[in-house]
Design a protein around this motif. Structure first.
Motif, mmCIF file in Angstrom:
data_model
loop_
_atom_site.group_PDB
_atom_site.id
_atom_site.type_symbol
_atom_site.label_atom_id
_atom_site.label_comp_id
_atom_site.label_asym_id
_atom_site.label_seq_id
_atom_site.Cartn_x
_atom_site.Cartn_y
_atom_site.Cartn_z
ATOM 1 N N MET A 278 27.711 61.829 85.475
ATOM 2 C CA MET A 278 27.257 60.520 85.060
ATOM 3 C C MET A 278 28.407 59.788 84.371
ATOM 4 O O MET A 278 29.060 60.326 83.503
ATOM 5 C CB MET A 278 26.081 60.653 84.099
ATOM 6 C CG MET A 278 25.713 59.338 83.449
ATOM 7 S SD MET A 278 24.729 59.515 81.973
ATOM 8 C CE MET A 278 23.149 59.106 82.612
ATOM 9 N N VAL A 279 28.651 58.581 84.790
ATOM 10 C CA VAL A 279 29.674 57.752 84.173
ATOM 11 C C VAL A 279 28.982 56.737 83.281
ATOM 12 O O VAL A 279 28.054 56.054 83.710
ATOM 13 C CB VAL A 279 30.521 57.026 85.245
ATOM 14 C CG1 VAL A 279 31.503 56.083 84.588
ATOM 15 C CG2 VAL A 279 31.252 58.039 86.110
ATOM 16 N N ARG A 280 29.429 56.655 82.060
ATOM 17 C CA ARG A 280 28.861 55.706 81.115
ATOM 18 C C ARG A 280 29.968 54.774 80.637
ATOM 19 O O ARG A 280 31.065 55.221 80.339
ATOM 20 C CB ARG A 280 28.263 56.440 79.929
ATOM 21 C CG ARG A 280 27.807 55.491 78.835
ATOM 22 C CD ARG A 280 27.115 56.203 77.759
ATOM 23 N NE ARG A 280 25.695 56.066 78.071
ATOM 24 C CZ ARG A 280 24.746 56.513 77.319
ATOM 25 N NH1 ARG A 280 25.022 57.187 76.248
ATOM 26 N NH2 ARG A 280 23.500 56.314 77.641
ATOM 27 N N THR A 281 29.664 53.504 80.581
ATOM 28 C CA THR A 281 30.615 52.504 80.105
ATOM 29 C C THR A 281 30.106 51.919 78.804
ATOM 30 O O THR A 281 28.939 51.526 78.710
ATOM 31 C CB THR A 281 30.787 51.375 81.145
ATOM 32 O OG1 THR A 281 31.268 51.951 82.354
ATOM 33 C CG2 THR A 281 31.752 50.324 80.653
ATOM 34 N N ILE A 282 30.978 51.878 77.820
ATOM 35 C CA ILE A 282 30.675 51.242 76.542
ATOM 36 C C ILE A 282 31.666 50.105 76.382
ATOM 37 O O ILE A 282 32.872 50.293 76.534
ATOM 38 C CB ILE A 282 30.813 52.233 75.369
ATOM 39 C CG1 ILE A 282 29.844 53.396 75.562
ATOM 40 C CG2 ILE A 282 30.585 51.515 74.052
ATOM 41 C CD1 ILE A 282 30.057 54.535 74.590
ATOM 42 N N ARG A 283 31.150 48.926 76.104
ATOM 43 C CA ARG A 283 32.012 47.752 75.986
ATOM 44 C C ARG A 283 31.707 47.047 74.672
ATOM 45 O O ARG A 283 30.537 46.841 74.330
ATOM 46 C CB ARG A 283 31.768 46.807 77.154
ATOM 47 C CG ARG A 283 32.622 45.575 77.108
ATOM 48 C CD ARG A 283 32.289 44.645 78.255
ATOM 49 N NE ARG A 283 33.054 43.436 78.132
ATOM 50 C CZ ARG A 283 33.777 42.915 79.091
ATOM 51 N NH1 ARG A 283 33.810 43.489 80.271
ATOM 52 N NH2 ARG A 283 34.444 41.803 78.904
ATOM 53 N N THR A 284 32.762 46.666 73.974
ATOM 54 C CA THR A 284 32.621 45.939 72.722
ATOM 55 C C THR A 284 33.558 44.752 72.752
ATOM 56 O O THR A 284 34.691 44.865 73.208
ATOM 57 C CB THR A 284 32.985 46.846 71.525
ATOM 58 O OG1 THR A 284 32.161 47.996 71.546
ATOM 59 C CG2 THR A 284 32.801 46.116 70.217
ATOM 60 N N GLU A 285 33.091 43.616 72.293
ATOM 61 C CA GLU A 285 33.920 42.426 72.177
ATOM 62 C C GLU A 285 33.830 41.907 70.755
ATOM 63 O O GLU A 285 32.799 42.022 70.107
ATOM 64 C CB GLU A 285 33.445 41.335 73.149
ATOM 65 C CG GLU A 285 33.623 41.704 74.599
ATOM 66 C CD GLU A 285 33.213 40.588 75.538
ATOM 67 O OE1 GLU A 285 33.337 39.403 75.146
ATOM 68 O OE2 GLU A 285 32.790 40.897 76.646
ATOM 69 N N ILE A 286 34.927 41.331 70.304
ATOM 70 C CA ILE A 286 34.965 40.767 68.955
ATOM 71 C C ILE A 286 35.865 39.532 68.977
ATOM 72 O O ILE A 286 36.849 39.490 69.726
ATOM 73 C CB ILE A 286 35.473 41.802 67.923
ATOM 74 C CG1 ILE A 286 35.384 41.251 66.510
ATOM 75 C CG2 ILE A 286 36.881 42.265 68.265
ATOM 76 C CD1 ILE A 286 35.669 42.281 65.434
ATOM 77 N N VAL B 133 37.884 66.348 75.792
ATOM 78 C CA VAL B 133 37.749 67.598 75.055
ATOM 79 C C VAL B 133 38.249 68.738 75.935
ATOM 80 O O VAL B 133 38.176 68.663 77.167
ATOM 81 C CB VAL B 133 36.291 67.829 74.599
ATOM 82 C CG1 VAL B 133 35.870 66.760 73.624
ATOM 83 C CG2 VAL B 133 35.342 67.874 75.765
ATOM 84 N N PRO B 134 38.753 69.815 75.325
ATOM 85 C CA PRO B 134 39.363 70.892 76.096
ATOM 86 C C PRO B 134 38.458 71.527 77.154
ATOM 87 O O PRO B 134 38.924 71.901 78.207
ATOM 88 C CB PRO B 134 39.752 71.917 75.025
ATOM 89 C CG PRO B 134 39.901 71.125 73.781
ATOM 90 C CD PRO B 134 38.896 70.011 73.894
ATOM 91 N N CYS B 135 37.177 71.620 76.921
ATOM 92 C CA CYS B 135 36.292 72.276 77.895
ATOM 93 C C CYS B 135 35.959 71.381 79.086
ATOM 94 O O CYS B 135 35.328 71.816 80.035
ATOM 95 C CB CYS B 135 35.014 72.734 77.216
ATOM 96 S SG CYS B 135 34.065 71.389 76.490
ATOM 97 N N GLY B 136 36.363 70.133 79.062
ATOM 98 C CA GLY B 136 36.175 69.231 80.191
ATOM 99 C C GLY B 136 34.816 68.553 80.258
ATOM 100 O O GLY B 136 34.507 67.884 81.234
ATOM 101 N N LEU B 137 34.011 68.670 79.217
ATOM 102 C CA LEU B 137 32.687 68.041 79.229
ATOM 103 C C LEU B 137 32.741 66.536 79.027
ATOM 104 O O LEU B 137 31.813 65.828 79.371
ATOM 105 C CB LEU B 137 31.798 68.654 78.148
ATOM 106 C CG LEU B 137 31.391 70.100 78.361
ATOM 107 C CD1 LEU B 137 30.610 70.605 77.154
ATOM 108 C CD2 LEU B 137 30.575 70.252 79.633
#
Length: 106
Positions: free
Chosen positions: A1-9, A84-88
């Motif tokens: 699953m790909v999740r995108t988080i976007r923030t603008e200021i 993270v090292p485990c690739g999660l």
């Protein structure tokens, strides 16, 4: 699953003055309570670095390997990636500065 988080200021300052602070990865810890970089070259694009993250902003840091992919001074574009090292988890983070109005100072 790909999740995108976007923030603008919107920042009440010129792009040039904001970029000077944002693009200097060596000083992020002076103004950012959640993210700072270690082992960063003066010209870091294309290099490996250490990302230190404080998930609560409380000064408790976790360290991760990351790669500084781009620091484009002309386009005001910064990009780094790591996981993270485990690739999660793998994140690709970027910052692009754009003017709020056409007459804004660069």
């Amino acid at each position: 699953m790909v999740r995108t988080i976007r923030t603008e200021i919107i920042i009440d300052a010129s792009i040039g003055s904001v970029w000077k602070v944002v693009s200097d990865l060596r000083t992020w810890g002076e103004w950012n309570a959640w993210t700072k970089f270690g082992d960063v070259d003066e010209n870091p694009a294309g290099t490996d670095a250490r990302l230190l993250a404080s998930f609560d902003g409380d000064g408790t840091w976790k360290e991760y390997a990351c790669q500084i992919l781009a620091v484009d001074h002309d386009r005001h574009f910064l990009n780094w990636a790591g996981g993270v090292p485990c690739g999660l988890f793998h994140g690709n983070h970027w910052i692009i500065l754009t003017p709020e109005s056409e007459d804004e100072d660069t």
